[in-house]
Design a protein around this motif. Structure first.
Motif, PDB file in Angstrom:
ATOM      1  N   GLY A  64       0.804  -1.167  -0.133  1.00 10.86           N
ATOM      2  CA  GLY A  64       0.014  -0.166   0.043  1.00 10.86           C
ATOM      3  C   GLY A  64       0.955   1.207   0.098  1.00 10.86           C
ATOM      4  N   LEU A  65       1.119   1.943  -1.022  1.00  9.98           N
ATOM      5  CA  LEU A  65       1.886   2.991  -1.092  1.00  9.98           C
ATOM      6  C   LEU A  65       1.092   4.392  -1.321  1.00  9.98           C
ATOM      7  CD1 LEU A  65       3.804   1.367  -4.277  1.00  9.98           C
ATOM      8  CD2 LEU A  65       4.597   1.627  -1.743  1.00  9.98           C
ATOM      9  N   ALA A  66       1.904   5.424  -0.616  1.00 12.70           N
ATOM     10  CA  ALA A  66       1.392   6.911  -0.705  1.00 12.70           C
ATOM     11  C   ALA A  66       1.817   7.545  -1.849  1.00 12.70           C
ATOM     12  CB  ALA A  66       1.842   7.417   0.821  1.00 12.70           C
ATOM     13  N   ILE A  67       1.267   8.757  -2.144  1.00  8.93           N
ATOM     14  CA  ILE A  67       1.878   9.724  -3.054  1.00  8.93           C
ATOM     15  C   ILE A  67       2.218  10.949  -2.376  1.00  8.93           C
ATOM     16  CG2 ILE A  67       1.133  10.927  -5.143  1.00  8.93           C
ATOM     17  CD1 ILE A  67       1.390   8.225  -5.851  1.00  8.93           C
ATOM     18  N   MET A  68       3.331  11.458  -2.639  1.00  5.70           N
ATOM     19  CA  MET A  68       3.633  12.422  -1.752  1.00  5.70           C
ATOM     20  C   MET A  68       3.870  13.683  -2.644  1.00  5.70           C
ATOM     21  SD  MET A  68       3.814  11.371   1.427  1.00  5.70           S
ATOM     22  CE  MET A  68       4.764  12.269   2.313  1.00  5.70           C
ATOM     23  N   GLU A  69       3.754  14.993  -2.214  1.00  6.66           N
ATOM     24  CA  GLU A  69       4.038  16.188  -3.072  1.00  6.66           C
ATOM     25  C   GLU A  69       5.092  16.963  -2.264  1.00  6.66           C
ATOM     26  OE1 GLU A  69       1.176  19.050  -5.533  1.00  6.66           O
ATOM     27  OE2 GLU A  69       0.972  19.429  -3.222  1.00  6.66           O
ATOM     28  N   VAL A  70       6.168  17.541  -3.140  1.00  8.19           N
ATOM     29  CA  VAL A  70       7.182  18.207  -2.663  1.00  8.19           C
ATOM     30  C   VAL A  70       6.666  19.680  -2.443  1.00  8.19           C
ATOM     31  CG1 VAL A  70       9.547  19.152  -3.049  1.00  8.19           C
ATOM     32  CG2 VAL A  70       8.759  17.107  -3.931  1.00  8.19           C
ATOM     33  N   ARG A  71       6.839  20.276  -1.358  1.00  9.34           N
ATOM     34  CA  ARG A  71       6.294  21.569  -0.923  1.00  9.34           C
ATOM     35  C   ARG A  71       7.490  22.545  -0.268  1.00  9.34           C
ATOM     36  NH1 ARG A  71       0.240  20.019   1.417  1.00  9.34           N
ATOM     37  NH2 ARG A  71      -0.419  19.050  -0.452  1.00  9.34           N
ATOM     38  N   GLY A  72       8.119  23.055  -1.381  1.00  7.04           N
ATOM     39  CA  GLY A  72       9.362  23.798  -0.791  1.00  7.04           C
ATOM     40  C   GLY A  72      10.216  22.963  -0.100  1.00  7.04           C
ATOM     41  N   ASN A  73      10.637  23.061   1.207  1.00  4.58           N
ATOM     42  CA  ASN A  73      11.496  22.294   2.022  1.00  4.58           C
ATOM     43  C   ASN A  73      11.071  21.222   2.718  1.00  4.58           C
ATOM     44  OD1 ASN A  73      13.790  24.067   1.115  1.00  4.58           O
ATOM     45  ND2 ASN A  73      13.327  25.442   2.705  1.00  4.58           N
ATOM     46  N   ALA A  74       9.621  20.963   2.217  1.00  4.03           N
ATOM     47  CA  ALA A  74       9.160  19.806   3.047  1.00  4.03           C
ATOM     48  C   ALA A  74       8.225  18.981   1.999  1.00  4.03           C
ATOM     49  CB  ALA A  74       7.980  20.376   3.964  1.00  4.03           C
ATOM     50  N   VAL A  75       7.636  17.787   2.475  1.00  2.25           N
ATOM     51  CA  VAL A  75       6.740  17.004   1.554  1.00  2.25           C
ATOM     52  C   VAL A  75       5.592  16.965   2.382  1.00  2.25           C
ATOM     53  CG1 VAL A  75       8.642  15.983   0.383  1.00  2.25           C
ATOM     54  CG2 VAL A  75       8.050  14.847   2.470  1.00  2.25           C
ATOM     55  N   ALA A  76       4.540  16.503   1.816  1.00  2.00           N
ATOM     56  CA  ALA A  76       3.262  16.277   2.328  1.00  2.00           C
ATOM     57  C   ALA A  76       2.341  15.254   1.680  1.00  2.00           C
ATOM     58  CB  ALA A  76       2.337  17.600   2.491  1.00  2.00           C
ATOM     59  N   PRO A  77       1.553  14.400   2.418  1.00  2.00           N
ATOM     60  CA  PRO A  77       0.924  13.488   1.611  1.00  2.00           C
ATOM     61  C   PRO A  77      -0.099  13.836   0.466  1.00  2.00           C
ATOM     62  CG  PRO A  77       0.796  13.063   3.870  1.00  2.00           C
ATOM     63  CD  PRO A  77       1.618  14.462   3.735  1.00  2.00           C
ATOM     64  N   LEU A  78      -0.163  13.738  -0.508  1.00  2.00           N
ATOM     65  CA  LEU A  78      -1.221  13.979  -1.547  1.00  2.00           C
ATOM     66  C   LEU A  78      -2.270  12.968  -1.508  1.00  2.00           C
ATOM     67  CD1 LEU A  78      -1.830  16.188  -3.460  1.00  2.00           C
ATOM     68  CD2 LEU A  78      -0.547  14.868  -5.351  1.00  2.00           C
ATOM     69  N   GLU A  79      -1.759  11.519  -1.203  1.00  2.00           N
ATOM     70  CA  GLU A  79      -2.853  10.687  -1.570  1.00  2.00           C
ATOM     71  C   GLU A  79      -2.357   9.571  -0.257  1.00  2.00           C
ATOM     72  OE1 GLU A  79      -5.754   9.086  -4.396  1.00  2.00           O
ATOM     73  OE2 GLU A  79      -4.317   7.322  -4.439  1.00  2.00           O
ATOM     74  N   ALA A  80      -2.760   9.418   0.736  1.00  2.00           N
ATOM     75  CA  ALA A  80      -2.373   8.426   1.787  1.00  2.00           C
ATOM     76  C   ALA A  80      -2.119   7.093   1.560  1.00  2.00           C
ATOM     77  CB  ALA A  80      -3.076   8.464   3.044  1.00  2.00           C
ATOM     78  N   ALA A  81      -1.431   6.514   2.073  1.00  2.00           N
ATOM     79  CA  ALA A  81      -1.182   5.165   1.660  1.00  2.00           C
ATOM     80  C   ALA A  81      -2.500   4.264   2.366  1.00  2.00           C
ATOM     81  CB  ALA A  81      -0.065   4.397   2.476  1.00  2.00           C
ATOM     82  N   PRO A  82      -2.965   3.238   1.386  1.00  2.00           N
ATOM     83  CA  PRO A  82      -4.391   2.626   1.956  1.00  2.00           C
ATOM     84  C   PRO A  82      -4.072   1.727   3.302  1.00  2.00           C
ATOM     85  CG  PRO A  82      -3.354   1.384   0.207  1.00  2.00           C
ATOM     86  CD  PRO A  82      -2.711   2.769   0.302  1.00  2.00           C
ATOM     87  N   ARG A  83      -5.206   1.703   4.243  1.00  2.00           N
ATOM     88  CA  ARG A  83      -4.956   0.787   5.324  1.00  2.00           C
ATOM     89  C   ARG A  83      -5.708  -0.526   5.113  1.00  2.00           C
ATOM     90  NH1 ARG A  83      -1.591   3.208   8.118  1.00  2.00           N
ATOM     91  NH2 ARG A  83      -2.652   2.196   9.947  1.00  2.00           N
ATOM     92  N   ARG A  84      -6.173  -0.651   3.899  1.00  2.00           N
ATOM     93  CA  ARG A  84      -6.632  -2.307   3.630  1.00  2.00           C
ATOM     94  C   ARG A  84      -6.703  -2.341   1.946  1.00  2.00           C
ATOM     95  NH1 ARG A  84     -11.323  -4.217   5.967  1.00  2.00           N
ATOM     96  NH2 ARG A  84     -12.069  -4.939   4.020  1.00  2.00           N
ATOM     97  N   PHE A  85      -6.377  -3.553   1.557  1.00  2.00           N
ATOM     98  CA  PHE A  85      -6.428  -3.783   0.006  1.00  2.00           C
ATOM     99  C   PHE A  85      -7.905  -3.842  -0.261  1.00  2.00           C
ATOM    100  CE2 PHE A  85      -2.103  -5.538   1.283  1.00  2.00           C
ATOM    101  CZ  PHE A  85      -1.213  -4.559   0.510  1.00  2.00           C
ATOM    102  N   PRO A  86      -8.016  -3.463  -1.713  1.00  4.16           N
ATOM    103  CA  PRO A  86      -9.254  -3.893  -2.139  1.00  4.16           C
ATOM    104  C   PRO A  86      -9.670  -5.362  -2.270  1.00  4.16           C
ATOM    105  CG  PRO A  86      -8.055  -2.341  -3.578  1.00  4.16           C
ATOM    106  CD  PRO A  86      -7.209  -2.943  -2.629  1.00  4.16           C
ATOM    107  N   GLY A  87     -10.796  -5.573  -1.821  1.00  4.19           N
ATOM    108  CA  GLY A  87     -11.178  -6.835  -1.845  1.00  4.19           C
ATOM    109  C   GLY A  87     -10.761  -7.625  -0.639  1.00  4.19           C
TER     110      GLY A  87
END
Length: 357
Positions: free
Chosen positions: A331-354
């Motif tokens: 379960g992978l997250a998508i991060m966005e670079v925001r200046g000198n930091a990063v922030a989650p753009l889409e969090a990693a899932p807590r459960r798999f589909p199905g």
């Protein structure tokens, strides 16, 4: 119930011992091996019980040496083998123990050695590329170029990139490969920028890290590829690097669950007073999983049904599960670079589909 005879420390005599063999690169990469072994001990402390025994052995540096070490673990009574790190080592260990029906959880990211009793607990590049391109397509980015090194890493990125782009109806206007150096990366970025003037893209995947990553981002920007108009994106190789290059501000990259990772790193540092290596979490999760599966039924818990539980497991890098072919799904997250930091753009899932649990 104890499944086989083997190494039995005096204080464990008479117990139904579950023996977990560890094949680690003690001679080849001693610092990595030490971190992996520390993580394995921490997992045993956190999740194991008095009937679990870790048996470490040096994996050596060749397929033959790993096979010999795996056979020694069979003689030690190992019920499951964790490691080695390298592709050749995993292949050697697997060939040595397959007739004994002993599962192997290796740390290689090369899926060609998975299956038939071999499971890969690693950071698998193909899943990262798939996650990134599928996410980009969900944000209506339908034209993505690729720039990557002309090595095995880059070739794996390109193959998966093209396959996933086709599956998501994403056009690939350009692919540029280069010998991995800052100078070659800069030149390749110039060539890509020239191509994109004639065949524009909505995004560019930069599949590299360190100096080449920064060189490419800077060169693309100087050549007229505006990151405010063309989204830069990457793999987990960007982690810890992207904030150092202003041209990557606003870029996206894929990574394992950052919250779970932070918890693991804090726990490791508290116990050992040093930072864990990137790979150390693999040993932690493998030993934690072995402890979980064997808690109620001993070594019988290391069945395909147990190991391939479709609900998956929550580990120190987030959610993961083994597929029937031995490959790993995270379960992978998508991060966005925001200046000198990063922030989650889409969090990693807590459960798999199905998932059913």
């Amino acid at each position: 119930m104890q499944t086989r005879d083997g190494v039995t420390p005096p204080h464990m005599a008479g117990r139904p011992i579950v023996r977990v063999g560890l094949l680690l690169p003690f001679s080849l990469r001693p610092q990595d091996a030490a971190a992996l072994y520390s993580a394995a001990e921490l997992a045993l402390f956190d999740h194991g019980d008095q009937n679990t025994l870790l048996i470490p052995r040096d994996a050596g540096s060749t397929e033959a040496e790993a096979a010999a070490a795996a056979r020694a673990l069979v003689n030690d009574g190992a019920d499951i083998i964790i490691g080695p790190v390298l592709r050749e080592g995993v292949a050697g260990a697997a060939s040595a123990v397959r007739a004994n029906n002993i599962p192997v959880i290796g740390f290689s990211s090369d899926r060609t050695v998975a299956g038939n009793g071999v499971y890969l607990l690693s950071f698998q590049l193909e899943d990262e590329v798939s996650r990134m391109i599928a996410f980009a397509a969900s944000r209506n980015l339908r034209s993505i170029a690729l720039i990557a090194p002309s090595n095995e890493y880059g070739r794996r990125v390109e193959q998966t990139f093209r396959e996933v782009a086709r599956q998501n109806n994403v056009a690939v206007p350009a692919v540029e490969l280069y010998s991995r150096s800052d100078a070659e990366a800069t030149a390749a970025a110039g060539r890509l920028a020239a191509t994109l003037r004639a065949n524009p893209a909505q995004a560019v995947m930069i599949a590299d890290s360190g100096g080449p990553l920064r060189a490419i981002a800077g060169a693309l920007t100087r050549a007229g590829v505006d990151p405010r108009q063309v989204r830069f994106m990457g793999t987990s190789a960007w982690a810890g690097e992207a904030q150092r290059e202003p041209s990557l501000n606003g870029g996206w990259y894929v990574t394992t669950d950052p919250a779970a990772r932070a918890d693991y790193e804090g726990r490791y540092q508290t116990v050992f007073s040093r930072e864990p290596t990137r790979l150390s979490s693999l040993a932690y999760d493998a030993v934690a999983l072995a402890s979980l599966l064997s808690r109620d039924s001993g070594a019988r818990g290391f069945s395909r049904t147990g190991l391939e539980n479709s609900d998956g497991f929550m580990g120190s890098d987030g959610l993961f599960r083994f597929r029937a072919d031995g490959a790993l799904e995270r379960g992978l997250a998508i991060m966005e670079v925001r200046g000198n930091a990063v922030a989650p753009l889409e969090a990693a899932p807590r459960r798999f589909p199905g998932a059913t649990g």
